[in-house]
Scaffold this active site. Structure first.
Site, PDB file in Angstrom:
ATOM      1  CD1 TRP A 198      65.464  26.104  69.511  1.00 15.66           C
ATOM      2  CD2 TRP A 198      67.046  24.632  68.939  1.00 15.66           C
ATOM      3  NE1 TRP A 198      66.025  26.532  68.326  1.00 15.66           N
ATOM      4  CE2 TRP A 198      66.991  25.649  67.947  1.00 15.66           C
ATOM      5  CE3 TRP A 198      67.969  23.594  68.770  1.00 15.66           C
ATOM      6  CZ2 TRP A 198      67.823  25.655  66.817  1.00 15.66           C
ATOM      7  CZ3 TRP A 198      68.801  23.601  67.649  1.00 15.66           C
ATOM      8  CH2 TRP A 198      68.718  24.618  66.695  1.00 15.66           C
ATOM      9  CG  ASN A 199      71.737  25.648  71.714  1.00 12.97           C
ATOM     10  OD1 ASN A 199      70.943  26.348  72.332  1.00 12.97           O
ATOM     11  ND2 ASN A 199      73.011  25.950  71.627  1.00 12.97           N
TER      12      ASN A 199
ATOM     13  CE  LYS B 185      59.964  31.222  75.627  1.00 11.89           C
ATOM     14  NZ  LYS B 185      60.153  29.986  74.800  1.00 11.89           N
TER      15      LYS B 185
ATOM     16  N   GLY C  89      69.908  33.168  72.505  1.00  8.99           N
ATOM     17  CA  GLY C  89      69.196  32.826  71.279  1.00  8.99           C
ATOM     18  C   GLY C  89      69.740  33.603  70.087  1.00  8.99           C
ATOM     19  CB  SER C  90      68.197  34.247  66.826  1.00  7.31           C
ATOM     20  OG  SER C  90      67.057  35.050  67.108  1.00  7.31           O
TER      21      SER C  90
ATOM     22  CD  GLU D 108      75.672  32.500  74.087  1.00  9.32           C
ATOM     23  OE1 GLU D 108      76.014  32.613  72.880  1.00  9.32           O
ATOM     24  OE2 GLU D 108      75.180  31.474  74.557  1.00  9.32           O
ATOM     25  CG  LEU D 109      72.599  37.905  71.133  1.00 10.58           C
ATOM     26  CD1 LEU D 109      72.442  39.270  70.499  1.00 10.58           C
ATOM     27  CD2 LEU D 109      71.251  37.381  71.611  1.00 10.58           C
TER      28      LEU D 109
ATOM     29  CB  CYS E  73      76.289  30.028  70.739  1.00 10.67           C
ATOM     30  SG  CYS E  73      74.517  29.879  71.041  1.00 10.67           S
TER      31      CYS E  73
ATOM     32  CD  GLU F 230      74.295  31.035  65.139  1.00 13.84           C
ATOM     33  OE1 GLU F 230      75.006  30.781  66.139  1.00 13.84           O
ATOM     34  OE2 GLU F 230      73.191  31.602  65.222  1.00 13.84           O
TER      35      GLU F 230
END
Length: 416
Positions: free
Chosen positions: A135-136, A159, A210-211, A232-233, A266, A364
């Site tokens: 969402w960022n 998605k 995401g996370s 990419e976390l 991130c 984080e």
């Protein structure tokens, strides 16, 4: 069915009906059917569609910004730089260079074998790519990754986050309006269950942003299917300020690195290590510059720090700050929700007397927080920078480029 609401004023903005497993299976089937014909198109045809999409991004930039800001509450300048400029730059770059990147390549074969053999590297599409984005950066992260995949001859089932569904859907709309054939890019609306159905749905690769926790689940699911994944976390990026740094530039960099996109970035700065010789002067500049930051939609294009995009992220930010406060940290400014605004606004915050016993230095936080720690030397700063389970990005501030390069390469991080 999920109820959506604005982070700017907390008012309802509509309802989201999540795609279920059957919807995902149907989308993957359509993508599988469309992929051979799409892979057979000439690269020039694919690039021409991306070039048309670039023109549509420029023509519809106000619509893109308005949609993103309505769903996230981010500052309009952040929406412009991340969701319009970055997308335009990427579309232009890959449309011009994809053919060169994917051209078959000859390689020499070593020794006596080279007399009898030829070696060529040929790039072939993987097939159907599953794309799950957060969402960022709701428009940019769908658009940029999807375009790279489709230029390579793949079809994509994507998605976006349930927090920002319509920003993600814009990517499909713009590319379809640019002439992308049906089934080549489908953006589904849904939550974590929708994403899990894509990962387990028979795609040929998964790209996930995401996370760490969810990324680990994606990696395990892909490993069990023997399909590749790109992850990419999270990050907890360190900033090192040396004694010879230009402190004005470093202070500006600290505010930008920590608060751009409301800190939902991130590769954002989350830990700032400043050598003792310049610590007081640096902190003074930080606090002086912080006085002039503007927050709230009433500032329009002049807003510096927007809303927190999601109430769940607000809970994390507040918990980390309160943990630091309870363990002896000093909060010089901020440290609370903005009492003058009705939405999810957290004040730009400066915290000192922090250490690695605090969650805010280990986890984080993903918020508009500057955590500044005094260190005795650059060596101590480097040791603390590397005392982290994360390793996404980092930054070093000095006027000695050789020293800066040496420190940057010593930080255990993907880029610096």
């Amino acid at each position: 069915h999920l109820q959506l609401r604005s982070p700017v004023n907390l008012e309802p903005t509509g309802e989201l009906v999540c795609a279920n497993a059957e919807d995902v299976a149907a989308a993957i089937s359509r993508a599988r059917t469309a992929q051979p014909a799409w892979a057979a198109t000439l690269m020039k045809e694919r690039a021409a569609i991306v070039q048309r999409a670039l023109q549509l991004v420029l023509e519809r930039q106000d619509e893109i910004i308005d949609t993103v800001v309505a769903e996230t509450g981010k500052a309009r300048t952040d929406a412009m730089s991340m969701e319009v400029f970055s997308v335009a730059d990427s579309l232009c770059y890959y449309a011009k260079n994809a053919e060169k990147f994917l051209r078959p390549r000859k390689r020499k074969v070593h020794g006596i074998i080279g007399i009898a053999k030829q070696l060529r590297i040929v790039y072939k599409p993987l097939g159907v790519v599953g794309l799950i984005t957060p969402w960022n950066g709701p428009f940019v992260l769908v658009m940029n990754q999807a375009v790279q995949a489709i230029l390579a001859g793949n079809t994509v089932v994507a998605k976006g986050s349930e927090v920002t569904p319509w920003s993600a859907k814009l990517a499909e709309t713009i590319l379809r309006d640019a002439g992308l054939p049906e089934g080549v890019l489908q953006v589904l609306l849904g939550d974590g269950e929708t994403g899990a159905a894509i990962v387990r749905g028979g795609v040929d690769k998964v790209s996930f942003t995401g996370s760490v926790a969810t990324g680990r689940k994606v990696a395990e699911a892909c490993a069990s299917q023997l399909i590749p994944c790109t992850l990419e976390l999270g990050g907890n990026d360190a900033m090192i300020v040396c004694a010879d740094a230009d402190l004005d530039r470093a202070a500006d960099g600290a505010w930008l690195g920590s608060c751009m996109n409301t800190g939902h970035y991130c590769c954002g700065t989350e830990r700032i290590y400043v050598v003792s010789e310049v610590y007081d002067a640096f902190l003074g500049k930080i606090l002086e510059k912080g006085k002039h930051l503007r927050q709230g939609p009433q500032h329009g294009w002049e807003e510096d720090v927007g809303a927190v995009f999601w109430d769940r992220q607000m809970t994390i930010i507040e918990a980390h700050v309160e943990d630091a406060r309870a363990k002896g940290a000093t909060i010089h400014m901020g440290g609370r929700r903005n009492p003058d605004l009705p939405g999810l606004y957290y004040e730009p915050t400066v915290i000192t007397d922090v250490d690695n016993a605090m969650d805010i230095m280990q986890l984080e936080t993903f918020g508009p927080i500057l955590c500044i720690q005094k260190v005795a030397s650059e060596e101590e700063a480097l040791a603390l920078a590397n005392d982290s389970e994360f390793g996404l990005n980092g930054n070093v501030w000095t006027q000695d480029k050789d020293k800066g390069y040496r420190l940057a390469t010593s930080i255990d991080t993907g880029s610096c």
